[in-house]
Scaffold this motif. Structure first.
Motif, PDB file in Angstrom:
ATOM      1  N   ASP A   1       2.537   6.150  -8.018  1.00  0.00           N
ATOM      2  CA  ASP A   1       2.708   6.433  -6.592  1.00  0.00           C
ATOM      3  C   ASP A   1       1.770   5.589  -5.731  1.00  0.00           C
ATOM      4  OD1 ASP A   1       4.627   8.286  -7.192  1.00  0.00           O
ATOM      5  OD2 ASP A   1       3.337  10.036  -6.932  1.00  0.00           O
ATOM      6  N   TYR A   2       0.653   5.140  -6.321  1.00  0.00           N
ATOM      7  CA  TYR A   2      -0.304   4.333  -5.570  1.00  0.00           C
ATOM      8  C   TYR A   2      -0.096   2.833  -5.760  1.00  0.00           C
ATOM      9  CZ  TYR A   2      -2.797   8.784  -5.329  1.00  0.00           C
ATOM     10  OH  TYR A   2      -3.135  10.101  -5.119  1.00  0.00           O
TER      11      TYR A   2
ATOM     12  N   GLU B   1       2.257   0.869  -4.874  1.00  0.00           N
ATOM     13  CA  GLU B   1       2.747   0.175  -3.684  1.00  0.00           C
ATOM     14  C   GLU B   1       1.610  -0.147  -2.721  1.00  0.00           C
ATOM     15  OE1 GLU B   1       5.421  -1.876  -1.557  1.00  0.00           O
ATOM     16  OE2 GLU B   1       5.758  -0.928  -3.513  1.00  0.00           O
ATOM     17  N   ASN B   2       0.522   0.677  -2.771  1.00  0.00           N
ATOM     18  CA  ASN B   2      -0.615   0.424  -1.884  1.00  0.00           C
ATOM     19  C   ASN B   2      -1.282  -0.926  -2.166  1.00  0.00           C
ATOM     20  OD1 ASN B   2      -0.024   3.016  -1.196  1.00  0.00           O
ATOM     21  ND2 ASN B   2      -2.023   3.886  -1.692  1.00  0.00           N
TER      22      ASN B   2
ATOM     23  N   GLU C   1       0.468  -7.555   2.521  1.00  0.00           N
ATOM     24  CA  GLU C   1       1.314  -7.792   3.683  1.00  0.00           C
ATOM     25  C   GLU C   1       1.425  -9.284   3.973  1.00  0.00           C
ATOM     26  OE1 GLU C   1      -0.278  -5.526   6.901  1.00  0.00           O
ATOM     27  OE2 GLU C   1       0.139  -3.585   5.950  1.00  0.00           O
TER      28      GLU C   1
ATOM     29  N   ARG D   1      -3.321  -6.548  -2.276  1.00  0.00           N
ATOM     30  CA  ARG D   1      -4.462  -6.152  -1.448  1.00  0.00           C
ATOM     31  C   ARG D   1      -5.596  -5.728  -2.366  1.00  0.00           C
ATOM     32  NH1 ARG D   1      -3.357  -2.013   3.170  1.00  0.00           N
ATOM     33  NH2 ARG D   1      -2.213  -0.852   1.579  1.00  0.00           N
TER      34      ARG D   1
ATOM     35  N   PRO E   1      -7.144  -1.335  -0.986  1.00  0.00           N
ATOM     36  CA  PRO E   1      -6.126  -0.697  -0.164  1.00  0.00           C
ATOM     37  C   PRO E   1      -6.446   0.721   0.273  1.00  0.00           C
ATOM     38  CG  PRO E   1      -5.479  -0.599  -2.454  1.00  0.00           C
ATOM     39  CD  PRO E   1      -6.756  -1.393  -2.403  1.00  0.00           C
TER      40      PRO E   1
ATOM     41  N   GLY F   1      -7.402   4.870  -0.752  1.00  0.00           N
ATOM     42  CA  GLY F   1      -6.895   5.805  -1.752  1.00  0.00           C
ATOM     43  C   GLY F   1      -7.929   6.035  -2.840  1.00  0.00           C
TER      44      GLY F   1
ATOM     45  N   THR G   1      -6.893   2.709  -7.802  1.00  0.00           N
ATOM     46  CA  THR G   1      -6.310   1.552  -7.113  1.00  0.00           C
ATOM     47  C   THR G   1      -6.949   0.254  -7.601  1.00  0.00           C
ATOM     48  OG1 THR G   1      -7.823   1.919  -5.251  1.00  0.00           O
ATOM     49  CG2 THR G   1      -5.601   2.825  -5.062  1.00  0.00           C
TER      50      THR G   1
END
Length: 483
Positions: free
Chosen positions: A408-409, A411-412, A416, A421, A424, A426, A431
Motif C-alpha cells: 500500500d505504501y 506508490e508513495n 513526480e 522519491r 516520501p 509515511g 518506505t
C-alpha cells in the motif's frame, strides 16, 4: 611518536583446548542455577552465588579464582556468562597489577559434560568479546587476560573454537572500524583499511571519485559532494573454486553523517562516526568467510562517503541520476544511506549477476523506535532468504525481526518529476526498504536495518559500550548456510 589509535584489527584473547587442568593456572568453576527460583543461593567455598547466567564471584584465597553461574543451561546464557567472566577476570588482573602483584595472563575453565557444541560456541563468543576495549589514549593499555583454556575431552572442541574465534574476530573488526573517530576515518581510510585487513583470499579494488563520476554513481557523488574528503567504492571479491552460489553483500559506508543541509540536531551527532557500521559488518564478514574457506562466492560492495554541509552539498529538491540511469527526487539530505546503496545495489546486480542480495545499513531512526536496540529489522522479497537470515542470526546470537514490505505504501515511492522519491513520508523504515527494492531487479533480496543494535550505551551479554559489531556474524553464518 606512538600512534594513539588502537590497532585494527583488535587482538582478541586466544582460546586453547586442553584435556585436563594445568597446575598453577587460575581456574574458574562453572555452576548451574538451581531449578527452583525459591531455593536459597548456593554457598561454594564460602562464597554465595545464585548460579544465574552472568553472576561471577571471586573466591578468596591463594591466587585469584572465580565461580561463574551458567543459568538454566540455555546456550545464550553461556555467552552471557563468558562475557561477564572475562570482565571480572580482567578487573582482578588490573587490580593485582596496580597493587604491584605479578600479572597472570591465562585462566582455565572445565566445561560441564552436558555442554553441547552450541554451548561451547556461545561461551567462546562471550569470552572473546566481553572484554573488548576501544580507547584512543596516550596511556599504556590496561592488562587483560591473553589465554583462555577450555578443559574438555570432546574431540570436536578445537573445530568449534576455531569457528567461534573467526566469528568473534568479525564482530571485533566491525567494532574497530565503526568506533574509529571520523577525523581519522574518511572514505579513503576505510577503503585502505579494508584492503589491508582483507586477507590473501580476498581481492580488493578501490574505486575513486573519478571512476565513480565516469560510471555515473550519482547517489554516491551527491552525498559525498559536500565534503573535502571524496567518496570511494570498496569492492571485495572472494571466489573459491567450485562455488555454485553467489552472494552479493552491500553495506552502507557513511564515515560521518551531519545530515547534510537537512542537518541533524547536535545531540547525538557525535555518534555518527558509526554510521558506516553496515559497511564495516560487510567488510569483516567477507574477511571471515574467506578465513573459514566457505565454498560460496561472495562479492561485497561498500559505497563510502561523508555527508557534510558546504556550498557543494546536494539539496532537497535535487534530481539525482543513479548508476544505471534511474533518477531520484531528493526530499531530505539526511536520508543519504539509501542514495549510496541504490548505486551499489544496481552496480552489483548488473555487474556480477548474483543469486542473492543482502544489504546492511544503519538506515532509519524509525527502525530503532520500532524494535529498540537489541533486534535488527529484516525486510525481504524472498521467504526462504528471510528464513535463512533469521536462522543464521539465531545460531550466532543476533536477533532479527521480519518487517513487512507493505505494498500500500509502494506508490508513495514513485516520483513526480523523477523515477522515485527518496523520502516520501509515511512509516520511515518501510518506505526506505521499498525505495531500495526499486534497485534490486527482482532478485531474492534482504535488507538489514541495524540502526538500533549497531550501537550500545552499556554492557549486556557480549556487547560493550560503543559499536556492537551487530550483523557481521549473521552474514558469515548466512554464507555458511548457502554453501
Amino acid at each position: 611518536m606512538r600512534n594513539p589509535l588502537p590497532p585494527v584489527p583488535t587482538s582478541l584473547p586466544d582460546i586453547e583446548v586442553a584435556a585436563e587442568l594445568r597446575r598453577g593456572v587460575p581456574a574458574v568453576r562453572l555452576v548451574a542455577a538451581p531449578d527452583n527460583d525459591d531455593v536459597e543461593p548456593l554457598e561454594i567455598e564460602g562464597v554465595r552465588i545464585s548460579g544465574k547466567a552472568g553472576d561471577v564471584q571471586t573466591v578468596p584465597g591463594d591466587g585469584p579464582r572465580w565461580i561463574a553461574g551458567l543459568g538454566g543451561g540455555e546456550p545464550k546464557e553461556y555467552r552471557r556468562t563468558g562475557a561477564a567472566l572475562v570482565r571480572a577476570v580482567n578487573a582482578t588482573l588490573a587490580d593485582d597489577v596496580e597493587r604491584g602483584g605479578k600479572a597472570f595472563r591465562a585462566v582455565q575453565l572445565e566445561l560441564p559434560e552436558e555442554a553441547s557444541g552450541e554451548h561451547v560456541t556461545e561461551l567462546a563468543l562471550g569470552l572473546l568479546l566481553g572484554g573488548y576495549r576501544f580507547k584512543v589514549t596516550g596511556e599504556d593499555p590496561k592488562p587483560s587476560v591473553r589465554t583462555l583454556r577450555l578443559v574438555s575431552a570432546d574431540p570436536a572442541l578445537p573445530a568449534l573454537v576455531a569457528r567461534a574465534s573467526a566469528l568473534a574476530a568479525a564482530t571485533a573488526l566491525t567494532r574497530d572500524l565503526a568506533n574509529t573517530p571520523s577525523n581519522v576515518k574518511n572514505p579513503a581510510w576505510l577503503a585502505g583499511t579494508a584492503a589491508k585487513v582483507a586477507g590473501p583470499r580476498v581481492e580488493v579494488t578501490i574505486r575513486d571519485e573519478k571512476w565513480l563520476a565516469t560510471q555515473g554513481f550519482g547517489g554516491v557523488l551527491a552525498v559525498g559532494g559536500g565534503s573535502a574528503s571524496p567518496p570511494r567504492l570498496i569492492e571485495m571479491a572472494y571466489k573459491p573454486s567450485g562455488a555454485s552460489r553467489h552472494l552479493l553483500l552491500v553495506g552502507k559506508g557513511i564515515t560521518f553523517d551531519t545530515g547534510g543541509l537537512s542537518i541533524k540536531p547536535a545531540d547525538g551527532m557525535h555518534l555518527m562516526r558509526t554510521d558506516m557500521a553496515g559497511g564495516a559488518a560487510v567488510i569483516a564478514a567477507v574477511r571471515a568467510i574467506a578465513e573459514l574457506a566457505l565454498p560460496v562466492r561472495v562479492t561485497a560492495l561498500v559505497p563510502s562517503a561523508e555527508n557534510h554541509v558546504s556550498g557543494s552539498s546536494y539539496r532537497p529538491g535535487d534530481i539525482v541520476r543513479h548508476y544505471g540511469g534511474r533518477t531520484t527526487e531528493v526530499g531530505n539530505t539526511d536520508a543519504e544511506g539509501r542514495m549510496v546503496l541504490a548505486d551499489a545495489l544496481t552496480y552489483g546486480i548488473k555487474r556480477f549477476t548474483p543469486d542473492y542480495v543482502v544489504d546492511a545499513a544503519t538506515l532509519t531512526g524509525a527502525m530503532k523506535v520500532s524494535l529498540g536496540v537489541r533486534t535488527g529489522g529484516l525486510f525481504a522479497t524472498d521467504d526462504t532468504l528471510a528464513e535463512l537470515v533469521t536462522a543464521a542470526g539465531e545460531r550466532v546470537g543476533e536477533a532479527w525481526w521480519r518487517m513487512p514490505l507493505v505494498e500500500d505504501y509502494a506508490e508513495n515511492v514513485r516520483g513526480e518529476i523523477g523515477d522515485v522519491r527518496q523520502a516520501p513520508g509515511g512509516p520511515g523504515a518501510i518506505t526506505a526498504a521499498l525505495f531500495l527494492r526499486e534497485f534490486t531487479e527482482g532478485l531474492p533480496w534482504a535488507h538489514l536495518d541495524i540502526a538500533g543494535p549497531a550501537r550500545s550505551e552499556k554492557n549486556y551479554d557480549e556487547v560493550v559500550p560503543g559499536a556492537t559489531g551487530f550483523a557481521a556474524r549473521t552474514l558469515v553464518e548466512l554464507a555458511a548456510s548457502l554453501s
